[in-house]
Design a protein around this motif. Structure first.
Motif, PDB file in Angstrom:
ATOM      1  N   LEU A 220     -40.415 -56.574  -2.538  1.00  0.00           N
ATOM      2  CA  LEU A 220     -41.875 -56.502  -2.635  1.00  0.00           C
ATOM      3  C   LEU A 220     -42.256 -55.137  -2.110  1.00  0.00           C
ATOM      4  O   LEU A 220     -42.066 -54.837  -0.929  1.00  0.00           O
ATOM      5  CB  LEU A 220     -42.527 -57.616  -1.802  1.00  0.00           C
ATOM      6  N   PHE A 221     -42.749 -54.277  -2.995  1.00  0.00           N
ATOM      7  CA  PHE A 221     -43.034 -52.897  -2.624  1.00  0.00           C
ATOM      8  C   PHE A 221     -44.544 -52.688  -2.615  1.00  0.00           C
ATOM      9  O   PHE A 221     -45.207 -52.810  -3.636  1.00  0.00           O
ATOM     10  CB  PHE A 221     -42.371 -51.925  -3.596  1.00  0.00           C
ATOM     11  N   ILE A 222     -45.074 -52.360  -1.435  1.00  0.00           N
ATOM     12  CA  ILE A 222     -46.520 -52.286  -1.256  1.00  0.00           C
ATOM     13  C   ILE A 222     -46.967 -50.852  -1.037  1.00  0.00           C
ATOM     14  O   ILE A 222     -46.369 -50.126  -0.227  1.00  0.00           O
ATOM     15  CB  ILE A 222     -46.928 -53.147  -0.038  1.00  0.00           C
ATOM     16  N   SER A 223     -47.997 -50.436  -1.753  1.00  0.00           N
ATOM     17  CA  SER A 223     -48.594 -49.131  -1.486  1.00  0.00           C
ATOM     18  C   SER A 223     -50.020 -49.102  -2.020  1.00  0.00           C
ATOM     19  O   SER A 223     -50.359 -49.827  -2.950  1.00  0.00           O
ATOM     20  CB  SER A 223     -47.769 -48.023  -2.146  1.00  0.00           C
ATOM     21  N   HIS A 224     -50.840 -48.239  -1.421  1.00  0.00           N
ATOM     22  CA  HIS A 224     -52.178 -48.017  -1.968  1.00  0.00           C
ATOM     23  C   HIS A 224     -52.102 -47.037  -3.132  1.00  0.00           C
ATOM     24  O   HIS A 224     -53.082 -46.817  -3.831  1.00  0.00           O
ATOM     25  CB  HIS A 224     -53.090 -47.439  -0.881  1.00  0.00           C
ATOM     26  N   ASP A 225     -50.909 -46.437  -3.335  1.00  0.00           N
ATOM     27  CA  ASP A 225     -50.755 -45.318  -4.262  1.00  0.00           C
ATOM     28  C   ASP A 225     -50.004 -45.788  -5.517  1.00  0.00           C
ATOM     29  O   ASP A 225     -48.816 -46.087  -5.475  1.00  0.00           O
ATOM     30  CB  ASP A 225     -49.963 -44.223  -3.526  1.00  0.00           C
ATOM     31  N   LEU A 226     -50.723 -45.843  -6.623  1.00  0.00           N
ATOM     32  CA  LEU A 226     -50.121 -46.363  -7.858  1.00  0.00           C
ATOM     33  C   LEU A 226     -48.965 -45.490  -8.350  1.00  0.00           C
ATOM     34  O   LEU A 226     -48.000 -45.992  -8.920  1.00  0.00           O
ATOM     35  CB  LEU A 226     -51.196 -46.492  -8.949  1.00  0.00           C
ATOM     36  N   ALA A 227     -49.052 -44.173  -8.098  1.00  0.00           N
ATOM     37  CA  ALA A 227     -47.968 -43.292  -8.534  1.00  0.00           C
ATOM     38  C   ALA A 227     -46.677 -43.659  -7.800  1.00  0.00           C
ATOM     39  O   ALA A 227     -45.597 -43.721  -8.395  1.00  0.00           O
ATOM     40  CB  ALA A 227     -48.335 -41.835  -8.273  1.00  0.00           C
ATOM     41  N   VAL A 228     -46.795 -43.932  -6.499  1.00  0.00           N
ATOM     42  CA  VAL A 228     -45.621 -44.315  -5.701  1.00  0.00           C
ATOM     43  C   VAL A 228     -45.088 -45.674  -6.167  1.00  0.00           C
ATOM     44  O   VAL A 228     -43.885 -45.860  -6.357  1.00  0.00           O
ATOM     45  CB  VAL A 228     -45.982 -44.347  -4.198  1.00  0.00           C
ATOM     46  N   VAL A 229     -45.998 -46.610  -6.379  1.00  0.00           N
ATOM     47  CA  VAL A 229     -45.577 -47.943  -6.823  1.00  0.00           C
ATOM     48  C   VAL A 229     -44.864 -47.862  -8.168  1.00  0.00           C
ATOM     49  O   VAL A 229     -43.845 -48.526  -8.388  1.00  0.00           O
ATOM     50  CB  VAL A 229     -46.798 -48.900  -6.898  1.00  0.00           C
ATOM     51  N   SER A 230     -45.368 -47.020  -9.048  1.00  0.00           N
ATOM     52  CA  SER A 230     -44.739 -46.944 -10.370  1.00  0.00           C
ATOM     53  C   SER A 230     -43.340 -46.347 -10.273  1.00  0.00           C
ATOM     54  O   SER A 230     -42.456 -46.695 -11.052  1.00  0.00           O
ATOM     55  CB  SER A 230     -45.617 -46.146 -11.340  1.00  0.00           C
ATOM     56  N   GLN A 231     -43.116 -45.467  -9.283  1.00  0.00           N
ATOM     57  CA  GLN A 231     -41.753 -44.938  -9.096  1.00  0.00           C
ATOM     58  C   GLN A 231     -40.818 -45.998  -8.522  1.00  0.00           C
ATOM     59  O   GLN A 231     -39.636 -46.028  -8.836  1.00  0.00           O
ATOM     60  CB  GLN A 231     -41.777 -43.735  -8.156  1.00  0.00           C
ATOM     61  N   ALA A 232     -41.370 -46.858  -7.650  1.00  0.00           N
ATOM     62  CA  ALA A 232     -40.538 -47.905  -7.041  1.00  0.00           C
ATOM     63  C   ALA A 232     -40.245 -49.026  -8.040  1.00  0.00           C
ATOM     64  O   ALA A 232     -39.241 -49.718  -7.916  1.00  0.00           O
ATOM     65  CB  ALA A 232     -41.228 -48.468  -5.806  1.00  0.00           C
ATOM     66  N   CYS A 233     -41.118 -49.200  -9.011  1.00  0.00           N
ATOM     67  CA  CYS A 233     -40.987 -50.319  -9.965  1.00  0.00           C
ATOM     68  C   CYS A 233     -40.619 -49.780 -11.337  1.00  0.00           C
ATOM     69  O   CYS A 233     -41.345 -49.996 -12.311  1.00  0.00           O
ATOM     70  CB  CYS A 233     -42.290 -51.097 -10.057  1.00  0.00           C
ATOM     71  N   ASP A 234     -39.512 -49.055 -11.415  1.00  0.00           N
ATOM     72  CA  ASP A 234     -39.205 -48.356 -12.664  1.00  0.00           C
ATOM     73  C   ASP A 234     -37.988 -48.921 -13.390  1.00  0.00           C
ATOM     74  O   ASP A 234     -37.471 -48.305 -14.313  1.00  0.00           O
ATOM     75  CB  ASP A 234     -38.998 -46.862 -12.377  1.00  0.00           C
ATOM     76  N   GLN A 235     -37.523 -50.091 -12.963  1.00  0.00           N
ATOM     77  CA  GLN A 235     -36.367 -50.695 -13.620  1.00  0.00           C
ATOM     78  C   GLN A 235     -36.831 -51.809 -14.567  1.00  0.00           C
ATOM     79  O   GLN A 235     -37.888 -52.395 -14.350  1.00  0.00           O
ATOM     80  CB  GLN A 235     -35.407 -51.269 -12.576  1.00  0.00           C
ATOM     81  N   PRO A 236     -36.032 -52.117 -15.594  1.00  0.00           N
ATOM     82  CA  PRO A 236     -36.422 -53.200 -16.507  1.00  0.00           C
ATOM     83  C   PRO A 236     -36.653 -54.492 -15.720  1.00  0.00           C
ATOM     84  O   PRO A 236     -35.881 -54.823 -14.829  1.00  0.00           O
ATOM     85  CB  PRO A 236     -35.202 -53.343 -17.427  1.00  0.00           C
ATOM     86  N   GLY A 237     -37.719 -55.192 -16.036  1.00  0.00           N
ATOM     87  CA  GLY A 237     -38.021 -56.439 -15.333  1.00  0.00           C
ATOM     88  C   GLY A 237     -38.982 -56.257 -14.163  1.00  0.00           C
ATOM     89  O   GLY A 237     -39.542 -57.223 -13.652  1.00  0.00           O
ATOM     90  N   ASP A 238     -39.148 -55.009 -13.703  1.00  0.00           N
ATOM     91  CA  ASP A 238     -40.069 -54.762 -12.584  1.00  0.00           C
ATOM     92  C   ASP A 238     -41.513 -54.957 -13.040  1.00  0.00           C
ATOM     93  O   ASP A 238     -41.863 -54.677 -14.185  1.00  0.00           O
ATOM     94  CB  ASP A 238     -39.893 -53.337 -12.047  1.00  0.00           C
ATOM     95  N   ARG A 239     -42.331 -55.410 -12.081  1.00  0.00           N
ATOM     96  CA  ARG A 239     -43.724 -55.689 -12.403  1.00  0.00           C
ATOM     97  C   ARG A 239     -44.638 -55.096 -11.339  1.00  0.00           C
ATOM     98  O   ARG A 239     -44.198 -54.816 -10.219  1.00  0.00           O
ATOM     99  CB  ARG A 239     -43.962 -57.203 -12.506  1.00  0.00           C
ATOM    100  N   ILE A 240     -45.890 -54.924 -11.697  1.00  0.00           N
ATOM    101  CA  ILE A 240     -46.884 -54.430 -10.740  1.00  0.00           C
ATOM    102  C   ILE A 240     -48.071 -55.384 -10.728  1.00  0.00           C
ATOM    103  O   ILE A 240     -48.555 -55.800 -11.784  1.00  0.00           O
ATOM    104  CB  ILE A 240     -47.357 -53.000 -11.106  1.00  0.00           C
ATOM    105  N   ALA A 241     -48.495 -55.769  -9.514  1.00  0.00           N
ATOM    106  CA  ALA A 241     -49.695 -56.582  -9.352  1.00  0.00           C
ATOM    107  C   ALA A 241     -50.760 -55.714  -8.688  1.00  0.00           C
ATOM    108  O   ALA A 241     -50.484 -55.016  -7.717  1.00  0.00           O
ATOM    109  CB  ALA A 241     -49.403 -57.807  -8.497  1.00  0.00           C
ATOM    110  N   VAL A 242     -51.950 -55.739  -9.227  1.00  0.00           N
ATOM    111  CA  VAL A 242     -53.055 -54.934  -8.703  1.00  0.00           C
ATOM    112  C   VAL A 242     -53.974 -55.831  -7.883  1.00  0.00           C
ATOM    113  O   VAL A 242     -54.451 -56.857  -8.364  1.00  0.00           O
ATOM    114  CB  VAL A 242     -53.852 -54.281  -9.852  1.00  0.00           C
ATOM    115  N   MET A 243     -54.185 -55.427  -6.622  1.00  0.00           N
ATOM    116  CA  MET A 243     -55.032 -56.224  -5.726  1.00  0.00           C
ATOM    117  C   MET A 243     -56.350 -55.539  -5.465  1.00  0.00           C
ATOM    118  O   MET A 243     -56.412 -54.318  -5.290  1.00  0.00           O
ATOM    119  CB  MET A 243     -54.325 -56.423  -4.382  1.00  0.00           C
ATOM    120  N   GLN A 244     -57.397 -56.321  -5.442  1.00  0.00           N
ATOM    121  CA  GLN A 244     -58.720 -55.805  -5.086  1.00  0.00           C
ATOM    122  C   GLN A 244     -59.479 -56.907  -4.364  1.00  0.00           C
ATOM    123  O   GLN A 244     -59.554 -58.035  -4.868  1.00  0.00           O
ATOM    124  CB  GLN A 244     -59.473 -55.378  -6.351  1.00  0.00           C
TER     125      GLN A 244
END
Ligand SMILES: Nc1ncnc2c1ncn2[C@@H]1O[C@H](COP(=O)(O)OP(=O)(O)O)[C@@H](O)[C@H]1O
Ligand SMILES: [Mg+2]
Length: 295
Positions: A220-244
């Protein structure tokens, strides 16, 4: 989203999780929710990125998984780890998970380390907490192996050095060594690179990628920075959840989130974060959604 759902059975399944913080004095029956009915799942080998502005409930979510929220927190819903409910587990059973099957890396490497204890002894404590049966030399070899795995220079010599004798990036590597030394199955990384400069940040992200691929870690990779999150979640099957404001407003496979963002807030985040997928010929927008944010 049946086509993009992870194929393996989830290791972590969070369902309808809500968290509110009441004050000790006033017994407010319905305080505002810091986390509001969120659900997500993470399979072995998969990384889920959790992105959102400050105060959106990311850290509260990660602390709830480890059951480390302050006593004034009220948590409802379900957190299944390997099919077992964590929210109703006894404190002693929870202690056995924490730092062993489920490990966490925090943002501030200096505050998370004890300044007056050699780093090797601190990593050794993490081993001994879960493996009292191991001999001194067995613990030491695990410590050195973990220091090698996170590519700390010259572990045999530096194992007796103190945190201040390391750079910020090296201190974060020490914390990662502490997190992985007991071979966890789930790694929670809450803003692990936020205190680091961009070059060191990229090195730490590369290290985390190596580690999770070698160990088939769920992350579970947490950041306020979408650019950082997209680098951490760059493998097939990885997903991103956006919280607000405590809610997950959108969740998708990384590529889909960038190609076809469904929520206006996600589009704002994308427009303000330069990434590999960004059209660099256009100017960056700024995010202006801090309507009900508490900060
Ligand atoms: N111990 C606490 N007591 C009261 N409110 C808290 C506590 N911890 C967090 N909060 C509140 O919960 C909300 C979410 O916080 P947090 O999860 O830390 O956000 P993020 O990590 O996304 O920046 C914020 O409004 C914050 O003020
Ligand atoms: Mg936070």
């Amino acid at each position: 989203m049946p086509l993009t759902a992870p194929s393996a059975a989830p290791l972590l399944a969070v369902n309808d999780l809500s968290i509110s913080f009441g004050s000790h004095e006033s017994a407010d029956p319905s305080p505002p929710k810091a986390v509001d009915a969120i659900s997500f799942a993470i399979a072995p080998g998969q990384t889920l990125g959790l992105v959102g502005e400050s105060g959106s409930g990311k850290s509260a979510t990660s602390l709830a998984i480890l059951r480390l929220l302050s006593p004034n927190a009220r948590t409802t819903g379900s957190i299944l780890f390997d099919g077992h409910e964590l929210l109703t587990l006894s404190e002693s059973a929870m202690r056995r998970h924490r730092g062993r099957d489920i490990a966490m890396i925090f943002q501030e490497p200096m505050t998370a380390l004890n300044p007056v204890m050699p780093v090797g002894a601190q990593i050794a404590e993490a081993v001994e907490a879960h493996h009292p049966e191991l001999s001194r030399s067995a613990v030491k070899s695990r410590v050195l192996e973990a220091m090698h795995q996170v590519a700390l220079p010259d572990p045999e010599r530096r194992v007796r050095d103190y945190p201040h004798q390391f750079s910020g990036g090296q201190r974060q590597r020490i914390l990662i060594a502490m997190a992985i030394v007991n071979q966890p199955r789930l790694l929670i990384a809450d803003e692990p690179t936020t205190a680091l400069d961009v070059t060191v940040q990229a090195q730490i992200l590369a290290l985390l990628r190596d580690l999770r691929l070698t160990h088939n870690l769920a992350m579970l990779f947490i950041s306020h920075d979408l650019a950082v999150v997209s680098q951490a979640c760059d493998q097939p099957g990885d997903r991103i959840a956006v919280m607000q404001h405590g809610r997950i407003i959108e969740e998708a496979a990384t590529r889909d989130l960038f190609l076809t963002p469904g929520h206006p807030y996600t589009r704002q985040l994308l427009a303000s974060a330069p990434t590999m997928h960004t059209d660099r010929s256009r100017p960056l927008a700024s995010v202006s959604s801090r309507t009900a944010s508490s900060e």
